[in-house]
Design a protein around this motif. Structure first.
Motif, mmCIF file in Angstrom:
data_model
loop_
_atom_site.group_PDB
_atom_site.id
_atom_site.type_symbol
_atom_site.label_atom_id
_atom_site.label_comp_id
_atom_site.label_asym_id
_atom_site.label_seq_id
_atom_site.Cartn_x
_atom_site.Cartn_y
_atom_site.Cartn_z
ATOM 1 N N TYR A 102 0.920 -1.138 -0.116
ATOM 2 C CA TYR A 102 -0.537 0.353 -0.072
ATOM 3 C C TYR A 102 1.282 1.840 -0.152
ATOM 4 O O TYR A 102 0.044 2.299 -1.007
ATOM 5 N N ASP A 103 2.248 1.383 0.590
ATOM 6 C CA ASP A 103 3.205 1.975 0.496
ATOM 7 C C ASP A 103 3.516 1.925 -0.961
ATOM 8 O O ASP A 103 4.167 3.315 -1.474
ATOM 9 N N LEU A 104 3.700 1.407 -1.211
ATOM 10 C CA LEU A 104 4.096 1.632 -2.958
ATOM 11 C C LEU A 104 3.681 1.765 -4.097
ATOM 12 O O LEU A 104 3.378 2.825 -5.132
ATOM 13 N N LEU A 105 1.829 1.792 -3.594
ATOM 14 C CA LEU A 105 0.944 2.746 -4.540
ATOM 15 C C LEU A 105 0.864 3.791 -4.427
ATOM 16 O O LEU A 105 -0.071 4.981 -5.191
ATOM 17 N N GLY A 106 1.216 4.022 -2.697
ATOM 18 C CA GLY A 106 1.105 5.628 -2.881
ATOM 19 C C GLY A 106 -0.399 6.109 -2.576
ATOM 20 O O GLY A 106 -0.860 7.148 -1.995
ATOM 21 N N LEU A 107 -0.915 4.929 -1.569
ATOM 22 C CA LEU A 107 -2.410 5.113 -1.233
ATOM 23 C C LEU A 107 -2.726 6.469 -0.012
ATOM 24 O O LEU A 107 -1.509 5.944 1.158
ATOM 25 N N ARG A 108 -3.629 6.791 0.271
ATOM 26 C CA ARG A 108 -3.653 8.266 0.984
ATOM 27 C C ARG A 108 -3.574 7.207 2.535
ATOM 28 O O ARG A 108 -3.990 6.083 3.075
ATOM 29 N N THR A 109 -3.405 7.361 3.603
ATOM 30 C CA THR A 109 -3.001 7.280 4.527
ATOM 31 C C THR A 109 -4.946 6.998 5.398
ATOM 32 O O THR A 109 -5.182 5.705 6.470
ATOM 33 N N ASP A 110 -5.711 8.070 4.939
ATOM 34 C CA ASP A 110 -6.503 7.961 4.853
ATOM 35 C C ASP A 110 -7.708 6.918 4.373
ATOM 36 O O ASP A 110 -9.180 6.815 4.183
ATOM 37 N N ASP A 111 -7.021 5.915 3.629
ATOM 38 C CA ASP A 111 -7.392 5.126 3.002
ATOM 39 C C ASP A 111 -8.468 4.474 3.498
ATOM 40 O O ASP A 111 -7.169 3.324 4.434
ATOM 41 N N SER A 112 -8.842 3.217 2.797
ATOM 42 C CA SER A 112 -10.207 2.297 3.377
ATOM 43 C C SER A 112 -9.126 1.186 3.303
ATOM 44 O O SER A 112 -9.544 0.281 3.857
ATOM 45 N N ARG A 113 -8.951 1.106 2.067
ATOM 46 C CA ARG A 113 -7.705 -0.144 1.508
ATOM 47 C C ARG A 113 -6.712 -0.300 2.809
ATOM 48 O O ARG A 113 -6.118 -1.368 2.473
ATOM 49 N N ARG A 114 -6.470 0.697 3.637
ATOM 50 C CA ARG A 114 -5.428 0.327 4.689
ATOM 51 C C ARG A 114 -6.640 -0.146 5.705
ATOM 52 O O ARG A 114 -4.881 -0.469 6.895
ATOM 53 N N ASN A 115 -7.304 -0.404 5.887
ATOM 54 C CA ASN A 115 -7.509 -1.131 6.553
ATOM 55 C C ASN A 115 -7.881 -2.908 6.629
ATOM 56 O O ASN A 115 -8.788 -2.929 6.074
ATOM 57 N N CYS A 116 -6.910 -3.005 7.044
ATOM 58 C CA CYS A 116 -6.660 -4.647 6.997
ATOM 59 C C CYS A 116 -6.704 -5.602 8.048
ATOM 60 O O CYS A 116 -5.777 -5.029 8.985
ATOM 61 N N VAL A 117 -6.624 -6.902 7.888
ATOM 62 C CA VAL A 117 -6.790 -7.925 8.483
ATOM 63 C C VAL A 117 -5.488 -8.354 8.735
ATOM 64 O O VAL A 117 -4.771 -8.354 7.935
ATOM 65 N N ARG A 118 -4.873 -8.446 9.629
ATOM 66 C CA ARG A 118 -3.433 -8.787 9.380
ATOM 67 C C ARG A 118 -3.331 -10.034 10.662
ATOM 68 O O ARG A 118 -4.535 -10.063 11.820
ATOM 69 N N LEU A 119 -2.580 -10.610 10.873
ATOM 70 C CA LEU A 119 -2.743 -12.389 10.838
ATOM 71 C C LEU A 119 -1.732 -12.405 12.161
ATOM 72 O O LEU A 119 -0.769 -11.648 12.036
ATOM 73 N N LEU A 120 -2.216 -13.054 12.945
ATOM 74 C CA LEU A 120 -1.490 -13.313 14.150
ATOM 75 C C LEU A 120 -0.084 -14.148 14.456
ATOM 76 O O LEU A 120 0.828 -13.652 14.943
ATOM 77 N N ASN A 121 -0.132 -14.744 12.962
ATOM 78 C CA ASN A 121 1.057 -15.490 13.501
ATOM 79 C C ASN A 121 1.452 -15.901 11.666
ATOM 80 O O ASN A 121 1.636 -17.342 11.369
#
Length: 817
Positions: A522-541
């Protein structure tokens, strides 16, 4: 499981059932019969004989000359058995008789002496394995009788291949119970009453250190035991089912095990140190154990053992130990009857590579409530056949369970079986196999499951029992109801299939990437910090940092595919992917379920005609119109009808653009005011981030939104009988005018005459004046009612050209322009 008809008949009347009929009924009850074998066939001609005299053979040291009485006849016999003696009652095969081994007896001269037959051993008649001497029968028997009648050899053996869920049928009494179910009888048990046993006794001590592995352990002491051969009736039953008689005590424990399905073991009481039995696992220094077969075996702390005060004396549920076995000098025994955990016994038997009749039953599960009944039956026989006296006993039952009671709905039974049974009929069927049934009201029966049926756990298990008892042949067969209509596909699944078909037809290859991606994309694509596509599910392991989050876009995965293909010198690329993206509404709430949405993403890069010969195809590069054309084809094939007409492509500017699309190369796929997707050219910065050095054009399309767009109804227009006429238009219009607007204006005029319109050239530059561009269009006219003449076509054409000039400020292109 093997049994004989004579043995079965001791507990229930067979009512004239032939062995074949019985086998068929048992098979239909789910007890598959593997074999029905008539025993000791061909022994009817063997007779009893009495040895009158024995003399040494004059020409052989190991042979004897015998005078043998057969009824009223006396015949000479040459015999080599060491146990032949005057007065012995034995069995004789006369000349002409064929033995089970295939040998035919003839009158013969043996070392010059005539022999009129052969005195037989158990092995020669196929009855047992003993061949050390000739058969010794009861001295009170008269000679000349049929051996088969005297020994009651005429019998039939039936072998059943049991499924693991029916341990109750590893006993002859269990088979008798099944027969009682379809004959309407009651089983006659060998034991009428049981003595009360306490938890302790003064003679010996029993401790259970592993109650989960040994839910019940009972033991009984017997004194003044006489070890001797078993009577013939007992030996006959064991021989008929393939077991070798040993002595009266061992034979009784084997007999009761086959009768009740409960393994037993007899210890020499004098060999038990401290008069103690302890059920425990081996200690650290106890690593080997010698079993009854005189084999030293390695044991581990996970195995359950039966021990005395000093050492292990048996492997629980598998085999006893050599040093505590019953021998000819045994006078006191401790009889064990117990219930061991099936999983524990199975693991122990496999680790020892030792399978026994006892482990076979314990692995499937024995009835814990039947422990003392089987033991009392064995005590009864030992007192009768070994002249023993029964002393005190112990019964420890730490794992006693509540009786299982199930509610059985009559309606449910009839619905599952497809038949009609009354509650009374159901109760009679279940009571016939020892279930307790009472009426609970509202067409519901309260069924108490007997402890020996360890396989019954749910209501549906009772329904299966009723299917067996009624008879599978009595349940009517019904063909499945198949509706004569076309199966409906899921709308999203069909949309995905149609989309994939369009893109593969356009020369694209389908890619399937992991749903786990790197957050740095998402940083490589340059998405804004408030872009909803940055709200991703993070894996625990996560496995790696490259797969730490669940994707919210498909584009990064395809860009990685492009980079990898270019690294392998495959620069002409057309890829698409249809898959789910996962978006959280609130990035701080990782425990909530993300929204799962289907998305289409396609990328194109390289030459327009990949893998084509440069001799026939130019090496021009792809542009945004190639990816746009693929989407137009998709929308056309899907026959989508937008809210305000056809779905439009609108140039995006300002806030409508995305950071990863090159400025001036962004098209929104619009349904009215709603944006369904995006077509664009990958920005140079994003391309550098993914190490891509060539132009990439992409499309992102929300399939969930596309699914909401209504479709045009399919219609059929017959082919026109009249010819069409083509006219071309070349106009100069301001550069701000979109070419698509010109087409819309043309198609709005006389739709019944304008059948086709398209752009075939757009040009700007010298000698066209600045701020203008040249657009060349082709228009096809046709009428479904008549042939259009030139004057009519010229009239239509002139109106269209004038409308274009008036609305868009255009003019004809001159010859020098």
């Amino acid at each position: 499981m093997k049994f004989t008809l004579s043995w079965l008949g001791k507990y229930i009347s067979l009512n004239g059932l032939t062995p074949e009929q019985l086998a068929e009924r048992l098979t239909m009850l789910g007890l598959e019969v593997d074999a029905v074998e008539e025993l000791y066939v061909g022994l009817d001609a063997i007779q009893t004989a009495k040895v009158l005299s024995v003399q040494k053979h004059p020409n052989a040291d190991r042979l004897s000359l015998c005078k043998v009485e057969i009824g009223e006849e006396t015949v000479p016999i040459v015999c080599g058995a060491s146990n032949v003696r005057p007065g012995l009652i034995t069995a004789i095969a006369r000349p002409g008789i064929k033995l089970p081994s295939g040998m035919k007896i003839k009158k013969a001269k043996v070392r010059g002496e005539v022999s009129m037959g052969m005195l037989c051993s158990w092995q020669e008649l196929g009855i047992g394995e003993d061949h050390a001497g000739i058969i010794e029968l009861d001295s009170t028997l008269a000679s000349g009788q049929s051996l088969a009648e005297v020994l009651e050899l005429s019998d039939t053996m039936i072998e059943i291949d049991l499924t693991p869920n029916r341990p109750d049928c590893t006993a002859v009494l269990g088979i008798a119970r099944e027969v009682a179910g379809f004959t309407g009888q009651k089983v006659k048990p060998p034991i009428a009453s049981l003595p009360e046993l306490g938890k302790t006794t003064s003679a010996f001590t029993v401790n259970i250190s592993e109650p989960k592995r040994c839910p019940r352990y009972a033991a009984r002491q017997l004194t003044n035991v006489t070890i001797k051969p078993s009577p013939w009736w007992l030996q006959r039953q064991l021989l008929a089912v393939g077991m070798r008689p040993i002595n009266n005590i061992v034979d009784i424990t084997n007999f009761v095990m086959l009768e009740y399905g409960q393994p037993l073991h007899a210890f020499d009481f004098q060999e038990l140190a401290g008069n103690t039995i302890e059920v425990r696992c081996p200690k650290d220094n106890e690593t080997t154990f010698t079993t009854l077969d005189d084999t030293e075996r390695a044991i581990n702390p996970e195995m359950l053992m039966i021990c005395d005060a000093e050492k292990p004396v048996a492997v629980a549920g598998v085999m006893g130990g050599l040093h505590s076995e019953v021998t000819e000098g045994t006078t006191e025994i401790l009889l064990e009857s117990a219930c061991f955990d099936s999983v524990s016994v199975r693991r122990t038997a496999r680790n020892l590579n030792l399978s026994t009749e006892a482990s076979y039953r314990f692995e499937r599960g024995v009835n814990p409530d039947g422990v003392t009944e089987a033991m009392e039956r064995a005590v009864q026989l030992i007192c009768e056949l070994a002249d023993a006296q029964a002393a005190d006993g112990v019964d420890l039952y730490p794992g006693k369970k509540e009786v299982l009671q199930l509610d059985l709905r009559v309606q449910r039974v009839n619905a599952l079986l497809g038949i009609t049974l009354t509650s009374q009929q159901i109760a009679e069927y279940l009571r016939g196999i020892d279930f307790t049934v009472s009426d609970a009201g509202n067409s519901v029966l309260a069924v108490t499951v007997p402890a020996f049926r360890v396989d019954i756990e749910r209501e549906v298990d009772l329904v299966e029992e009723l299917a067996r008892l009624v008879g599978y042949n009595e349940i009517p067969t019904a063909r499945p109801h198949i509706a004569m209509d076309y199966p409906q596909k899921g709308a999203m699944r069909q949309l995905r299939q149609e989309t994939a078909s369009v893109f593969t037809g356009a020369g694209f290859y389908e890619a399937i990437n992991y749903s786990f991606v790197a957050e740095k994309h998402y940083d490589l694509l340059g998405l804004r910090t408030d872009d909803s596509r940055r709200n991703c599910v993070r894996l625990l392991n996560p496995l790696t940092e490259e797969q730490a989050v669940m994707r919210t876009m498909l584009l990064p995965g395809l860009l990685e595919n492009i980079r990898r293909n270019i690294n392998f010198q495959q620069s002409d690329i057309r890829l698409f992917e249809i898959g789910k993206v996962f978006i959280l509404q609130d990035a701080t709430q990782q425990s909530q379920q993300p929204q799962e949405r289907y998305q289409l993403c396609a990328v194109i890069s390289g030459t327009r005609y990949p893998a084509s010969s440069p001799l026939y195809f130019s090496e021009e590069q792809t542009d945004i119109y190639d990816i746009k054309g693929a989407i137009q084809r998709l929308l056309q094939d899907l026959r989508l009808q937008g809210k305000t007409g056809d779905i439009q492509f609108q140039a995006l500017e300002g806030e409508g653009t995305v950071a990863y699309a090159e400025t001036g190369f962004s098209l929104g796929i619009m349904d009215g005011e709603e944006q369904l997707g995006l077509i664009g050219k990958l920005s140079n910065k994003a391309a550098q981030g993914f190490s891509i050095k060539q132009d990439v054009f992409f499309v992102e399309l929300a399939l969930d939104g596309l699914l909401e767009v209504s479709k045009k109804e399919k219609s059929f227009t017959p082919l026109s009988r009249y010819p069409s006429v083509k006219r071309d238009i070349a106009l100069l219009v301001p550069e701000s005018v979109r070419a698509g607007e010109l087409l819309e204006e043309i198609r709005s005029h006389k739709k019944q005459q304008v059948v086709y319109a398209d752009i075939f050239d757009v040009y700007s530059g010298k000698p066209i004046e600045e701020g203008m561009k040249s657009v060349a269009l082709t228009v096809t006219y046709r009428s479904d009612e008549k042939t259009l003449d030139d004057a009519t076509v010229d009239g239509f054409h002139k109106k269209i050209v004038n409308a274009l000039m008036t609305r868009f400020g255009g003019r004809y292109r001159q010859g020098n322009e």
